[in-house]
Design an enzyme around this catalytic site. Structure first.
Site, PDB file in Angstrom:
ATOM      1  N   LYS A 112       0.835  -1.215   0.000  1.00 42.12           N
ATOM      2  CA  LYS A 112       0.000   0.000   0.000  1.00 42.12           C
ATOM      3  C   LYS A 112       0.864   1.256   0.000  1.00 42.12           C
ATOM      4  O   LYS A 112       0.524   2.261  -0.629  1.00 42.12           O
ATOM      5  CB  LYS A 112      -0.916   0.015   1.233  1.00 42.12           C
ATOM      6  CG  LYS A 112      -2.063  -0.951   1.128  1.00 42.12           C
ATOM      7  CD  LYS A 112      -3.208  -0.344   0.356  1.00 42.12           C
ATOM      8  CE  LYS A 112      -4.371  -1.305   0.258  1.00 42.12           C
ATOM      9  NZ  LYS A 112      -5.455  -0.787  -0.545  1.00 42.12           N
ATOM     10  N   LYS A 192      -6.684 -10.196 -12.769  1.00 44.21           N
ATOM     11  CA  LYS A 192      -7.866 -10.634 -12.041  1.00 44.21           C
ATOM     12  C   LYS A 192      -9.032  -9.679 -12.348  1.00 44.21           C
ATOM     13  O   LYS A 192      -8.804  -8.473 -12.479  1.00 44.21           O
ATOM     14  CB  LYS A 192      -7.514 -10.566 -10.551  1.00 44.21           C
ATOM     15  CG  LYS A 192      -8.445 -11.245  -9.620  1.00 44.21           C
ATOM     16  CD  LYS A 192      -7.816 -11.254  -8.238  1.00 44.21           C
ATOM     17  CE  LYS A 192      -8.866 -11.515  -7.205  1.00 44.21           C
ATOM     18  NZ  LYS A 192      -8.332 -11.531  -5.846  1.00 44.21           N
ATOM     19  N   LYS A 195     -13.191  -4.184 -10.839  1.00 44.04           N
ATOM     20  CA  LYS A 195     -13.904  -2.976 -11.258  1.00 44.04           C
ATOM     21  C   LYS A 195     -12.917  -1.850 -11.540  1.00 44.04           C
ATOM     22  O   LYS A 195     -13.036  -1.134 -12.516  1.00 44.04           O
ATOM     23  CB  LYS A 195     -14.852  -2.577 -10.122  1.00 44.04           C
ATOM     24  CG  LYS A 195     -15.670  -1.370 -10.414  1.00 44.04           C
ATOM     25  CD  LYS A 195     -16.804  -1.251  -9.470  1.00 44.04           C
ATOM     26  CE  LYS A 195     -17.868  -2.277  -9.803  1.00 44.04           C
ATOM     27  NZ  LYS A 195     -19.210  -1.876  -9.423  1.00 44.04           N
TER      28      LYS A 195
END
Ligand code: SF4
Length: 324
Positions: A112, A192, A195
């Site tokens: 992150k 993968k 959205k």
């Protein structure tokens, strides 16, 4: 008494085929065996501060998909994380027993930091503690996880052990229910389905829109002309046929290899099967969407039931930590 399962998912809005074939179908099947607590974790979504203006809409659409797909509010507790604010208090209390070094070594934290170097906030490093609070607030014994999430659950178990050692046995150590979620690739056939990447097929699309989306999928690049023989083993449309057209798989593979079927026909076959599989879901979704305040009421009822458990747990924790 049935064991209690907890699982949380970020509010990503309308669900796609990857969500449906992975998490949602698993959630539905666990309802028979366990008492399930399923939560949309809106506070976790704030760690990236992306698109907060869509949070409420995303929660609504996601819950609509969950319910239409078979999650039953009579059997499971369905709610939104922030509607039970006790989780934030427990997060703070658990943070007192969690060494910072444990959190800094979490691989997803390091990822992150790379992904959002402009916003390495405290919530990002404390994320596993909030996740632990999510689970143990409801004294869940079982957490369905994919193999990639095992390190997170192990950290939750370490926090629980430390708390129990310091203040007496309070929380069950949550066990992983290892679930092999199928890897559903997106329409690009590489990443993968997601959205964010724009390579997804939403399950709530109309039949026509589903066909349009499927037609945009990349297939075997070796098939430049209709007469070129194909390689189904490297084609993502073929992989998806496995879930929606399992009885015709061998035929499709043979027809692809011998160029008896073209990619457009093959995609149409897939899109029709997706549409017929999802027909009952889509009808149910339309029925639920037409009921005014249905989702609001389900979530309010879920939060109320979750809060009964949460308050009891928090009281016990505060007592043991000397706060009351
Ligand atoms: Fe893929 Fe079907 Fe085209 Fe073969 S015919 S390459 S399986 S889409």
């Amino acid at each position: 008494m049935k064991s209690r399962v907890f699982s949380g998912a970020r509010p990503t809005g309308r669900q796609h085929l990857g969500n449906y074939l992975g998490a949602i179908q698993n959630y539905v099947s666990l309802q028979g065996e366990y008492t399930c607590v399923y939560c949309i974790v809106d506070v976790h979504a704030l760690t990236s501060l992306e698109d907060t203006g869509s949070l409420q809409k995303n929660i609504h659409e996601m819950m609509l998909d969950w319910l239409a797909a078979g999650l039953d509010p009579q059997k499971s507790i369905l709610f939104v994380q922030s509607h039970v604010p006790e989780v934030m208090q427990l997060h703070t209390l658990l943070s007192m027993v969690t060494p910072l070094s444990w959190l800094l070594r979490v691989p997803t934290f390091k990822e992150k930091v790379k992904l959002q170097p402009h916003n390495v906030n405290y919530g990002l490093v404390g994320y596993p503690v909030l996740m632990t609070a999510d689970i143990v607030l409801y004294k869940a014994e079982v957490v369905p996880v994919g193999e990639d999430q095992l390190p997170h659950l192990e950290l939750a178990r370490e926090i629980v052990r430390r708390f129990n050692n310091l203040f007496g046995n309070t929380f069950p150590e949550p066990e992983a229910k290892l679930t092999s979620f199928p890897l559903i690739l997106g329409l690009d056939g590489k990443e993968k389905m997601s959205k964010q990447l724009g390579n997804d097929i939403e399950i709530a699309l109309s039949d026509e829109a589903t066909i349009e989306r499927v037609m945009t999928a990349l297939t075997d690049p070796a098939r430049r002309y209709r007469s070129d023989p194909g390689h189904p083993e490297i084609c993502n449309i073929y992989r998806l046929q496995r879930y929606f057209n399992p009885f015709q798989l061998d035929d499709i593979a043979e027809q692809c290899r011998s160029a008896k079927i073209g990619c457009v026909d093959c995609k149409m076959l897939l899109a029709r099967e997706i549409n017929s599989t999802l027909k009952p879901f889509r009808e149910q979704r339309a029925t639920l969407a037409a009921k005014p305040r249905y989702i609001t009421n389900v979530l309010a009822d879920g939060a109320q039931r979750a809060q009964v458990i949460a308050r009891e747990t928090l009281k016990e924790v505060k007592l043991k930590m000397g706060l009351i």
